[in-house]
Motif scaffolding. Structure first.
Motif, short mmCIF file in Angstrom:
data_model
loop_
_atom_site.label_atom_id
_atom_site.label_comp_id
_atom_site.label_asym_id
_atom_site.label_seq_id
_atom_site.Cartn_x
_atom_site.Cartn_y
_atom_site.Cartn_z
N TYR A 1 -3.87 33.90 -42.76
CA TYR A 1 -4.21 34.21 -41.37
C TYR A 1 -5.53 33.58 -40.96
CZ TYR A 1 -0.28 37.19 -42.14
OH TYR A 1 0.99 37.63 -42.46
N LEU A 2 -6.32 33.14 -41.93
CA LEU A 2 -7.49 32.32 -41.64
C LEU A 2 -7.11 30.84 -41.61
CD1 LEU A 2 -10.27 34.05 -43.79
CD2 LEU A 2 -9.94 34.19 -41.32
N ASP A 3 -6.20 30.44 -42.51
CA ASP A 3 -5.75 29.05 -42.54
C ASP A 3 -5.12 28.65 -41.21
OD1 ASP A 3 -6.55 28.89 -45.16
OD2 ASP A 3 -4.55 29.18 -46.01
N TYR A 4 -4.46 29.59 -40.54
CA TYR A 4 -3.83 29.29 -39.26
C TYR A 4 -4.82 28.72 -38.24
CZ TYR A 4 0.44 31.93 -40.49
OH TYR A 4 1.61 32.37 -41.07
N ASN A 5 -6.11 29.01 -38.40
CA ASN A 5 -7.09 28.62 -37.40
C ASN A 5 -7.57 27.17 -37.55
OD1 ASN A 5 -7.06 31.22 -36.32
ND2 ASN A 5 -8.63 31.93 -37.74
N LYS A 6 -7.18 26.49 -38.62
CA LYS A 6 -7.60 25.10 -38.80
C LYS A 6 -6.99 24.23 -37.70
CE LYS A 6 -8.01 21.40 -42.22
NZ LYS A 6 -7.76 20.98 -43.63
N LYS A 7 -7.80 23.32 -37.15
CA LYS A 7 -7.36 22.54 -36.00
C LYS A 7 -7.36 21.04 -36.29
CE LYS A 7 -8.62 25.98 -32.55
NZ LYS A 7 -9.25 26.25 -31.24
N ASP B 1 -5.07 17.47 -17.95
CA ASP B 1 -6.16 17.16 -18.87
C ASP B 1 -6.01 17.94 -20.17
OD1 ASP B 1 -7.27 15.45 -17.03
OD2 ASP B 1 -8.67 16.93 -16.23
N GLY B 2 -5.24 19.03 -20.14
CA GLY B 2 -5.05 19.84 -21.33
C GLY B 2 -4.29 19.11 -22.43
N ASN B 3 -3.47 18.10 -22.04
CA ASN B 3 -2.74 17.34 -23.05
C ASN B 3 -3.62 16.21 -23.55
OD1 ASN B 3 -0.67 16.49 -24.74
ND2 ASN B 3 0.17 15.12 -23.18
N THR B 4 -4.64 16.57 -24.28
CA THR B 4 -5.53 15.60 -24.88
C THR B 4 -5.49 15.81 -26.39
OG1 THR B 4 -7.48 17.03 -24.90
CG2 THR B 4 -7.03 15.82 -22.86
N ASP B 5 -6.20 14.92 -27.09
CA ASP B 5 -6.24 15.06 -28.53
C ASP B 5 -7.43 15.90 -28.98
OD1 ASP B 5 -7.14 11.56 -28.75
OD2 ASP B 5 -8.24 13.26 -27.96
N LEU B 6 -7.93 16.77 -28.11
CA LEU B 6 -8.95 17.72 -28.52
C LEU B 6 -8.36 18.65 -29.57
CD1 LEU B 6 -10.55 18.65 -25.07
CD2 LEU B 6 -11.45 17.08 -26.79
N PRO B 7 -9.16 19.18 -30.48
CA PRO B 7 -8.59 19.97 -31.59
C PRO B 7 -7.76 21.16 -31.12
CG PRO B 7 -10.87 19.40 -32.05
CD PRO B 7 -10.59 18.99 -30.63
N LYS B 8 -6.57 21.29 -31.69
CA LYS B 8 -5.71 22.44 -31.48
C LYS B 8 -5.14 22.84 -32.83
CE LYS B 8 -3.13 20.26 -28.34
NZ LYS B 8 -3.93 19.11 -27.93
N PHE C 1 -3.12 13.76 -42.52
CA PHE C 1 -4.05 13.17 -41.57
C PHE C 1 -5.41 13.84 -41.70
CE2 PHE C 1 0.20 12.73 -39.95
CZ PHE C 1 0.26 11.48 -39.38
N ASP C 2 -6.44 13.11 -41.37
CA ASP C 2 -7.78 13.68 -41.32
C ASP C 2 -7.88 14.57 -40.08
OD1 ASP C 2 -10.78 13.48 -40.26
OD2 ASP C 2 -10.79 13.16 -42.42
N PRO C 3 -8.55 15.74 -40.16
CA PRO C 3 -8.64 16.63 -38.99
C PRO C 3 -9.23 15.96 -37.75
CG PRO C 3 -9.32 17.80 -40.95
CD PRO C 3 -9.13 16.36 -41.36
N ALA C 4 -10.07 14.94 -37.93
CA ALA C 4 -10.68 14.26 -36.79
C ALA C 4 -9.84 13.09 -36.27
CB ALA C 4 -12.07 13.77 -37.17
#
Length: 369
Positions: free
Chosen positions: A241-247, A282-289, A325-328
């Motif tokens: 439940y903490l792992d779920y938060n990785k973006k 603008d919400g459909n960007t590659d900002l972390p999700k 993939f790298d998170p960034a």
């Protein structure tokens, strides 16, 4: 906002014709009128600013299906108001990313909470957890003011509920829920002890063995199908439940169909966040999700027929794809559609590689608008 600073000195000098008449000059009347208007604007701005700090909101609480809980007590509170939680909520097991169980909400705007307190019993772990945490009231207010976009009407909708999530290991989450759902914060509770002699009277049922013999049977807690799965695979690691938060820096993309400015995407993540995004948003960007659990795209073809392509993912499957993939790294979550062959595929795609994700409950269907 209007501001009046310093000291105003106003002298009223009557004209020669007015001296001795006891009448104020027309000029003085205009000054007083101007002052009245300025003070009215200031008062209105101050009232508007205060109203931004207050909204009509409810509190709710959720727990994972695999880790049901009973609430001992708790509250989302401010100096003005407390939304209380207690045993009346019964056994909670809706699912980590589901809508919470609420007991209604007030009719008038109230302050957002600046404190969360919660004590609960984790049935599978057989222990009590408790915690008391400060909340960022300004953050909650800002998210509330942003609201959610109604993709069908193009209008903004406000949030409705603050949801508290209680996970194993004493993990706690707080979401703002409305047309979209936003993770506001996570917290860590600690073990505690509550016994029959010191417990609140409204928690007396918990200590009656006959109650627990009935309420805590596997069939009541989990249902036959889920219990069979848990017996076979075991209970999930509480760290999940903490792992779920990785973006990751992902956004939507499509192939095989043409989508216009009024067509839209939907996603729901394993960490409980969800949203609907216009194709031009603008919400459909590659900002972390966070990693998505459920996605779809709705569009209109050249014959004015509306379609939906929809799929869900198992966490271990899609996590393995994202971990390549790298998170960034900027990633497209590519929805590939072939209407003629009734084929729907999903991929993760970057500038360097493409990885297929195997989904389930696939749907590629025409729908009404």
């Amino acid at each position: 906002m209007w501001e009046i600073k310093g000291t105003w000195n106003i002298e009223i000098n009557p004209s020669p014709r007015q001296q001795g008449s006891g009448k104020k000059s027309i000029c003085a009347d205009k000054i007083f009128l101007l002052l009245f208007m300025l003070l009215s604007v200031v008062s209105s701005c101050q009232e508007s600013k205060m109203n931004e700090k207050k909204q009509v909101w409810a509190g709710a609480v959720v727990a994972p299906k695999e880790y049901p809980v009973e609430i001992y007590n708790g509250a989302l509170s401010s100096n003005e108001y407390a939304y209380n939680f207690g045993p009346i909520y019964g056994i909670l097991k809706q699912g980590w990313s589901s809508s919470g169980k609420s007991m209604g909400r007030p009719d008038t705007p109230i302050e957002f909470p600046d404190e969360l307190k919660m004590t609960w019993y984790a049935i599978q772990e057989q222990k009590f957890y408790t915690g008391n945490w400060k909340l960022d009231k300004e953050q909650i207010s800002k998210v509330w003011q942003e609201g959610s976009l109604n993709v069908k009407t193009g209008t903004k909708e406000e949030f409705e509920t603050l949801i508290v999530g209680l996970a194993p290991g004493g993990n706690v989450a707080l979401w703002a829920e409305g047309a979209r759902q936003v993770l506001l914060a996570t917290f860590q509770a600690h073990d505690t002890t509550i016994n029959k002699e010191t417990a609140n009277p409204d928690f007396e049922h918990f200590f009656r063995q006959e109650y627990r013999d009935v309420a805590y049977t596997p069939e009541k807690l989990y249902g036959t199908e889920l219990y069979a799965q848990l017996q076979g695979k075991g209970w999930p690691d509480p760290k999940l439940y903490l792992d779920y938060n990785k973006k990751y820096a992902w956004k939507f993309a499509v192939e095989g169909i043409g989508i216009g400015p009024k067509d839209y995407f939907y996603y729901k993540c394993f960490n409980g966040e969800r949203d609907q995004l216009l194709n031009t948003s603008d919400g459909n960007t590659d900002l972390p999700k966070a990693i998505p659990e459920h996605i779809s795209v709705k569009w209109q073809d050249s014959k004015q027929q509306h379609w939906v392509a929809d799929t869900r993912f198992k966490y271990d499957v899609i996590k393995k794809a994202f971990e390549q993939f790298d998170p960034a790294e900027k990633i497209d979550l590519l929805i590939q559609v072939d209407i003629a062959s009734n084929v729907l595929n999903t991929y993760l795609k970057s500038s360097s590689k493409q990885v297929k994700i195997v989904g389930y409950d696939l749907a590629l269907v025409p729908v009404d608008n």
